[in-house]
Design an enzyme around this catalytic site. Structure first.
Site, PDB file in Angstrom:
ATOM      1  N   PHE A   1     -32.081  -7.829   2.899  1.00  0.00           N
ATOM      2  CA  PHE A   1     -32.119  -6.466   2.349  1.00  0.00           C
ATOM      3  C   PHE A   1     -33.537  -5.915   2.239  1.00  0.00           C
ATOM      4  CE2 PHE A   1     -27.846  -7.534   1.762  1.00  0.00           C
ATOM      5  CZ  PHE A   1     -27.148  -6.347   1.702  1.00  0.00           C
TER       6      PHE A   1
ATOM      7  N   ASP B   1       0.867  -1.192   0.000  1.00  0.00           N
ATOM      8  CA  ASP B   1       0.000   0.000   0.000  1.00  0.00           C
ATOM      9  C   ASP B   1       0.900   1.238   0.000  1.00  0.00           C
ATOM     10  OD1 ASP B   1      -3.247   0.291   1.050  1.00  0.00           O
ATOM     11  OD2 ASP B   1      -1.991   2.103   1.008  1.00  0.00           O
TER      12      ASP B   1
ATOM     13  N   CYS C   1     -19.698   1.319  -0.967  1.00  0.00           N
ATOM     14  CA  CYS C   1     -19.998   0.583  -2.203  1.00  0.00           C
ATOM     15  C   CYS C   1     -21.305   1.005  -2.875  1.00  0.00           C
ATOM     16  CB  CYS C   1     -20.020  -0.910  -1.919  1.00  0.00           C
ATOM     17  SG  CYS C   1     -18.384  -1.534  -1.495  1.00  0.00           S
TER      18      CYS C   1
ATOM     19  N   THR D   1     -13.784  -2.787  -7.503  1.00  0.00           N
ATOM     20  CA  THR D   1     -14.988  -2.713  -8.328  1.00  0.00           C
ATOM     21  C   THR D   1     -14.733  -1.681  -9.426  1.00  0.00           C
ATOM     22  OG1 THR D   1     -16.309  -3.237  -6.395  1.00  0.00           O
ATOM     23  CG2 THR D   1     -17.465  -2.236  -8.273  1.00  0.00           C
TER      24      THR D   1
ATOM     25  N   LYS E   1     -21.652   4.680  -4.446  1.00  0.00           N
ATOM     26  CA  LYS E   1     -20.792   4.983  -5.606  1.00  0.00           C
ATOM     27  C   LYS E   1     -21.026   3.988  -6.754  1.00  0.00           C
ATOM     28  CE  LYS E   1     -16.526   2.434  -4.507  1.00  0.00           C
ATOM     29  NZ  LYS E   1     -16.644   1.365  -5.505  1.00  0.00           N
TER      30      LYS E   1
ATOM     31  N   GLU F   1     -14.998  -8.690  -5.872  1.00  0.00           N
ATOM     32  CA  GLU F   1     -15.114  -9.134  -4.478  1.00  0.00           C
ATOM     33  C   GLU F   1     -16.517  -8.803  -3.956  1.00  0.00           C
ATOM     34  OE1 GLU F   1     -13.073 -11.021  -2.510  1.00  0.00           O
ATOM     35  OE2 GLU F   1     -14.888 -10.881  -1.324  1.00  0.00           O
TER      36      GLU F   1
ATOM     37  N   LYS G   1      -0.398   3.182   7.363  1.00  0.00           N
ATOM     38  CA  LYS G   1      -1.135   1.915   7.393  1.00  0.00           C
ATOM     39  C   LYS G   1      -0.171   0.737   7.437  1.00  0.00           C
ATOM     40  CE  LYS G   1      -5.218   1.802   5.314  1.00  0.00           C
ATOM     41  NZ  LYS G   1      -6.237   1.808   4.279  1.00  0.00           N
TER      42      LYS G   1
HETATM   43  N1  LIG Z   1     -15.344  -2.116   1.306  1.00  0.00           N
HETATM   44  C1  LIG Z   1     -16.137  -3.053   0.844  1.00  0.00           C
HETATM   45  O1  LIG Z   1     -17.034  -3.546   1.531  1.00  0.00           O
HETATM   46  C2  LIG Z   1     -15.966  -3.577  -0.556  1.00  0.00           C
HETATM   47  C3  LIG Z   1     -16.567  -4.790  -0.934  1.00  0.00           C
HETATM   48  C4  LIG Z   1     -16.378  -5.252  -2.235  1.00  0.00           C
HETATM   49  C5  LIG Z   1     -15.628  -4.514  -3.132  1.00  0.00           C
HETATM   50  N2  LIG Z   1     -15.080  -3.326  -2.760  1.00  0.00           N
HETATM   51  C6  LIG Z   1     -14.260  -2.597  -3.726  1.00  0.00           C
HETATM   52  O2  LIG Z   1     -12.889  -2.862  -3.432  1.00  0.00           O
HETATM   53  C7  LIG Z   1     -12.100  -1.703  -3.722  1.00  0.00           C
HETATM   54  C8  LIG Z   1     -11.339  -1.284  -2.472  1.00  0.00           C
HETATM   55  O3  LIG Z   1     -12.277  -0.898  -1.503  1.00  0.00           O
HETATM   56  P1  LIG Z   1     -11.869  -0.673   0.018  1.00  0.00           P
HETATM   57  O4  LIG Z   1     -13.108  -0.455   0.779  1.00  0.00           O
HETATM   58  O5  LIG Z   1     -10.918  -1.752   0.420  1.00  0.00           O
HETATM   59  O6  LIG Z   1     -11.068   0.708  -0.100  1.00  0.00           O
HETATM   60  P2  LIG Z   1     -10.141   1.370   0.987  1.00  0.00           P
HETATM   61  O7  LIG Z   1     -10.249   2.821   0.760  1.00  0.00           O
HETATM   62  O8  LIG Z   1     -10.424   0.821   2.340  1.00  0.00           O
HETATM   63  O9  LIG Z   1      -8.672   0.865   0.597  1.00  0.00           O
HETATM   64  C9  LIG Z   1      -8.016   1.215  -0.567  1.00  0.00           C
HETATM   65  C10 LIG Z   1      -6.524   1.161  -0.270  1.00  0.00           C
HETATM   66  O10 LIG Z   1      -5.814   1.373  -1.483  1.00  0.00           O
HETATM   67  C11 LIG Z   1      -4.663   2.129  -1.179  1.00  0.00           C
HETATM   68  N3  LIG Z   1      -4.151   2.747  -2.415  1.00  0.00           N
HETATM   69  C12 LIG Z   1      -4.691   3.787  -3.112  1.00  0.00           C
HETATM   70  N4  LIG Z   1      -3.931   4.034  -4.191  1.00  0.00           N
HETATM   71  C13 LIG Z   1      -2.928   3.129  -4.209  1.00  0.00           C
HETATM   72  C14 LIG Z   1      -1.845   2.871  -5.071  1.00  0.00           C
HETATM   73  N5  LIG Z   1      -1.657   3.590  -6.166  1.00  0.00           N
HETATM   74  N6  LIG Z   1      -1.000   1.860  -4.767  1.00  0.00           N
HETATM   75  C15 LIG Z   1      -1.184   1.129  -3.658  1.00  0.00           C
HETATM   76  N7  LIG Z   1      -2.210   1.320  -2.790  1.00  0.00           N
HETATM   77  C16 LIG Z   1      -3.062   2.318  -3.051  1.00  0.00           C
HETATM   78  C17 LIG Z   1      -5.125   3.121  -0.142  1.00  0.00           C
HETATM   79  O11 LIG Z   1      -4.056   3.656   0.582  1.00  0.00           O
HETATM   80  C18 LIG Z   1      -6.046   2.238   0.703  1.00  0.00           C
HETATM   81  O12 LIG Z   1      -5.355   1.637   1.775  1.00  0.00           O
HETATM   82  C19 LIG Z   1     -13.072  -0.647  -4.249  1.00  0.00           C
HETATM   83  O13 LIG Z   1     -13.114  -0.722  -5.630  1.00  0.00           O
HETATM   84  C20 LIG Z   1     -14.402  -1.096  -3.663  1.00  0.00           C
HETATM   85  O14 LIG Z   1     -15.493  -0.670  -4.451  1.00  0.00           O
HETATM   86  C21 LIG Z   1     -15.208  -2.844  -1.481  1.00  0.00           C
END
Ligand SMILES: NC(=O)c1ccc[n+]([C@@H]2O[C@H](COP(=O)([O-])OP(=O)(O)OC[C@H]3O[C@@H](n4cnc5c(N)ncnc54)[C@H](O)[C@@H]3O)[C@@H](O)[C@H]2O)c1
Length: 438
Positions: free
Chosen positions: A253, A31, A264, A122, A267, A152, A36
């Site tokens: 739901f 990351d 999620c 996503t 957006k 995911e 973090k």
């Molecule tokens: N949160 C959920 O419940 C969930 C469930 C399914 C899918 N998703 C999808 O998964 C993806 C991630 O979601 P999330 O909730 O984990 O996001 P998040 O914001 O918690 O984590 C994203 C991470 O990516 C890191 N990051 C950003 N740019 C980067 C780069 N260039 N190189 C390395 N690391 C980088 C950030 O520092 C952060 O730690 C999104 O597309 C989201 O839509 C999320």
């Protein structure tokens, strides 16, 4: 067993990294956020997610899971690269893909041997093709790679379990070699006969959006039914229960509330709508889902203000629950943001409490007062709004609550309290879709 890099160690990346290492793979989570990674290296989990610490600790102990800020090295050292960075809302509701594309560029520049590139973030339909072309453009060698869309579906609050025991895995690729590698990555699930959907890249990308938009639509639908229940004197919970008994609908739901939030649904529905508009294939259901959700959040603000006789200026309101749902510290797009904004806008002040999400809400509202228990939060407040369905709010001692409040005014935006008890104690209250029982 594979050498895996997971790029992005947020809710999805960290849980996936821990889960994949639990399956026996060697995983390096990378990351750009140094804080973090620093805190993960010290054994601290930067998010609240039940069961995550145990699985992370277990796999660090077994030397299968480690963390780095060195994205390039993580890519070079791994055979399978998962992209799990954020895809927040960008302009005009489109997904902001800058982090995904920047990772794709770094992958291209560091493609030292054959690799499978796998997207968990996503991303809108068509993004896989763009990622492939960015990697091709940036690699200056003839080394091969394959691409898999692997959306995911984990839910925050139940993420570890969802990852280890998913309903299904979607693998979007037509390349046999990549399929074999992914079956190896997910070996325990493959052996357990977890359903695996093999399809092409755009179909896999579409599945994720279709899935999320449908769940969001169900929530907006039951919220509209709830609002109509209020007008006609019906009880939405009984309606939802009876609907849920119909196997064609299912009970999930169908819980009415203050409007969906989180990182999620808001957006993803907007990104899907934006894509459909661009392609001139209208998605009226998704447009309505978004509009209904926005107005449901405003409706909660109006309900609270009505209970207070629209006299908010100079008043103090206790907000119980800040996260967008229980069992998570994620406050992104939470309905409590809307209610806090509404109160502050009208000249009221806010006392807030959440079992785990206060630190995250501080980033949005640094100047409101945060408390570490509900009793101190409600003390001398002119009204209280319950915005998240945390279990501890279900069991509130209503006698104590009434004594502590300056006035017994209560909005139960999650329907966690007994109307009968509130009524017997003389609360002035409102909730969602249950006017019939009063
Ligand atoms: N949160 C959920 O419940 C969930 C469930 C399914 C899918 N998703 C999808 O998964 C993806 C991630 O979601 P999330 O909730 O984990 O996001 P998040 O914001 O918690 O984590 C994203 C991470 O990516 C890191 N990051 C950003 N740019 C980067 C780069 N260039 N190189 C390395 N690391 C980088 C950030 O520092 C952060 O730690 C999104 O597309 C989201 O839509 C999320």
């Amino acid at each position: 067993m594979k050498n895996i890099a997971v790029i992005g160690a947020g809710y999805v990346g960290l849980v996936s990294g821990a889960g994949l290492s639990d399956f026996g793979n060697q995983v390096l989570c990378a990351d750009i956020d140094e804080n973090k990674i620093g805190s993960l290296k010290q054994g601290n989990i930067p998010i609240f997610e039940p069961g995550l610490k145990e699985i992370v600790d277990r796999n660090i102990e077994s030397n299968r899971l480690s963390f780095t800020c060195d994205i390039r090295k993580a890519i070079r050292d791994s055979e399978v690269i998962f992209i799990a960075v954020g895809t927040p809302e960008g302009k005009n509701g489109e997904a902001d893909l800058s982090a995904v594309f920047s990772v794709a560029e770094t992958i291209g520049n560091n493609l030292s041997a054959y690799k499978v590139i796998c997207t968990k973030s996503t991303v809108p339909i068509g993004t896989g093709e763009k990622i492939i072309s960015i990697i091709k453009k940036n690699k200056n060698n003839d080394i091969d790679f394959d691409y898999v869309s692997n959306p995911e579906f984990l839910r925050e609050g139940a993420a570890v379990r969802d990852f280890l025991l998913p309903n299904r895995i979607v693998l979007g690729t037509t390349c046999e070699k990549a399929i074999q590698i992914m079956q190896d990555v997910y070996r325990p699930l493959y052996i357990n006969e977890t359903p695996i959907i093999y399809t092409n890249i755009p179909t896999a990308e579409m599945i994720k959006y279709a899935n999320n938009a449908f769940l969001a639509l169900k929530l907006s639908y039951i919220n509209e039914i709830a609002n109509l229940c209020e007008a006609v004197g019906a009880d939405v919970h009984i309606v939802a229960k009876a609907m849920g008994n119909d196997g064609r609908i299912s009970s999930k739901f169908l819980h009415p509330g203050p409007g969906f939030g989180g990182s999620c649904f808001p957006k993803d529905t907007k990104a899907l709508l934006s894509l459909s508009e661009k392609l001139n294939e209208p998605m009226n259901t998704v447009a309505a889902t978004i509009t209904t959700n926005d107005s449901q959040k405003i409706r909660m603000v109006d309900k609270l203000f009505n209970l207070m006789g629209n006299e908010i200026k100079g008043k103090t309101i206790a907000v119980l629950g800040l996260s967008f749902k229980q069992m998570t510290d994620d406050v992104r797009e939470s309905a409590s943001i809307e209610i806090i904004l509404g109160i502050l806008d009208k000249g009221g002040s806010v006392k807030a409490y959440d079992p785990v999400a206060s630190d995250n809400m501080r980033k949005y509202f640094p100047d409101i007062e945060y408390y570490s228990n509900w009793q101190d939060t409600v003390k001398d407040a002119d009204a209280v709004a319950i915005m998240t369905e945390w279990h501890e709010f279900r069991g509130l001692d209503l006698n104590e609550l009434k004594k502590l409040l300056k006035a017994p005014v209560l909005l139960d935006a999650r329907n966690v309290l007994s109307e009968k008890d509130l009524q017997n104690l003389g609360f002035i209250f409102d909730n969602v879709g249950r006017k019939s029982t009063r």
